[in-house]
Design an enzyme around this catalytic site. Structure first.
Site, short mmCIF file in Angstrom:
data_model
loop_
_atom_site.label_atom_id
_atom_site.label_comp_id
_atom_site.label_asym_id
_atom_site.label_seq_id
_atom_site.Cartn_x
_atom_site.Cartn_y
_atom_site.Cartn_z
N ARG A 33 1.00 -1.51 -0.27
CA ARG A 33 -0.30 0.19 -0.06
C ARG A 33 1.03 1.14 0.04
O ARG A 33 1.83 1.00 0.38
CB ARG A 33 -0.75 0.12 1.19
N HIS B 253 -4.38 -9.77 2.45
CA HIS B 253 -5.25 -10.25 2.43
C HIS B 253 -6.01 -10.84 3.61
O HIS B 253 -5.07 -12.56 3.85
CB HIS B 253 -5.41 -10.49 1.35
#
Length: 324
Positions: A198, A302
């Site tokens: 990110r 995730h």
């Protein structure tokens, strides 16, 4: 037993029953006072009475300020949540008590925000704060039995998940345009498309966190430590960066990266591409390289298969080639 007293233009009702606190409330008419008292007495008779006095004394504004101090400030997204709370504090519902806010009133807020152009996802996040506030108030603030008005509310639909992936030609144009804006920008974009990290994970990365072929992330979105395997290309990009005295790989701040990315995208003549799409691109590449689900999830961070699936967009033409 209920007692009624006319005070000026209003009626005051008082309910007294052994074993329960004395309750009183003021209404515009005697009929309203009688209905309220009958409901309280009925709950007491059936042992269903729940003391709502604390919730009736606490306004939504007071509860939001307490929630911000005790809950929001300890979250990773404290800044974003504080902005949502500030918006709630300016709304007329903030003056109402927790006990009197209804689902229909929150439905009005929902429709009002949608009409003003807010996305369904934004409104859902706004309402999620209220819902969690009621949960915390019921469990931790001595407001047992407090009804959560969000539970019976129809939440707005969210927009379709994005499946935008840049082409090789688009990436080449983007890197060139980014280099004209800031020398670190093309490296950040390339690493995002290669590692699935990110924006904040990249710009906060320190050289000491890169050990061998792995980048060890301590500060992730979900708060869990993550080890990100680095490709030969990613390692070369990192090694090509000049050393900084503060130990960080990059000098740019997260917001600056997003703003500069938009400038580079427009300068390159690319439409409908966001920085976060690079994370989608990297996730999709992992599966195209043949990584199994668990290995891909270990790279991206995730937690569930559904989350991983939202970021995976395999090109149908590539799948067709495999079919022969």
């Amino acid at each position: 037993m209920a007692y009624y007293e006319k005070r000026g233009e209003a009626w005051r009702a008082q309910v007294r029953r052994k074993g329960y606190p004395t309750l009183s409330a003021t209404f515009d008419t005697k009929a309203e006072a009688q209905r309220w008292a009958a409901g309280i007495e009925g709950d007491m008779s059936r042992s269903r009475y729940v003391d709502q006095r604390e919730a009736e004394r606490t306004s939504l504004a007071e509860a939001l300020k307490r929630y911000r101090a005790e809950v929001s400030d300890h979250k990773k997204g404290a800044k974003q949540e504080a902005a949502r709370i500030a918006r709630w504090l300016e709304h007329p519902l903030a003056d109402k008590s927790l006990a009197e806010i209804t689902s229909s009133q929150l439905a009005g807020y929902r429709d009002e925000r949608i009409a003003l152009g807010a996305s369904g996802a934004t409104v859902r996040l706004d309402l999620a704060i209220i819902s969690h506030l009621y949960t915390v108030a019921s469990k931790e603030w001595n407001m047992d039995g407090l009804n959560n008005p969000v539970h019976n509310l129809r939440l707005p639909s969210t927009s379709k998940s994005r499946d935008r992936r840049p082409t090789t030609a688009e990436l080449e144009k983007l890197y060139a345009a980014a280099a004209d804006i800031h020398p670190e920008l093309p490296v950040i974009i390339a690493l995002a498309a290669d590692t699935a990290m990110r924006r904040s994970e990249l710009v906060l990365l320190r050289r000491e966190q890169v050990k061998g072929k792995v980048a060890y992330l301590e500060d992730t979105k979900n708060g869990q430590r993550r080890a990100v395997p680095l490709s030969t290309r990613a390692l070369a990009l990192i090694k090509g960066l000049p050393a900084r005295l503060d130990g960080r790989l990059f000098s740019l701040k997260p917001d600056s990266v997003s703003n500069y990315f938009a400038l580079a995208r427009d300068a390159a003549g690319i439409e409908d591409l966001r920085l976060h799409d690079m994370r989608h691109e990297a996730t999709s590449r992992l599966f195209e390289m043949g990584l199994p689900v668990m290995e891909a999830a270990a790279v991206t961070g995730h937690k569930t298969l559904s989350q991983l699936a939202r970021y995976t967009h395999l090109r149908p033409e590539d799948i067709a080639d495999k079919l022969g």
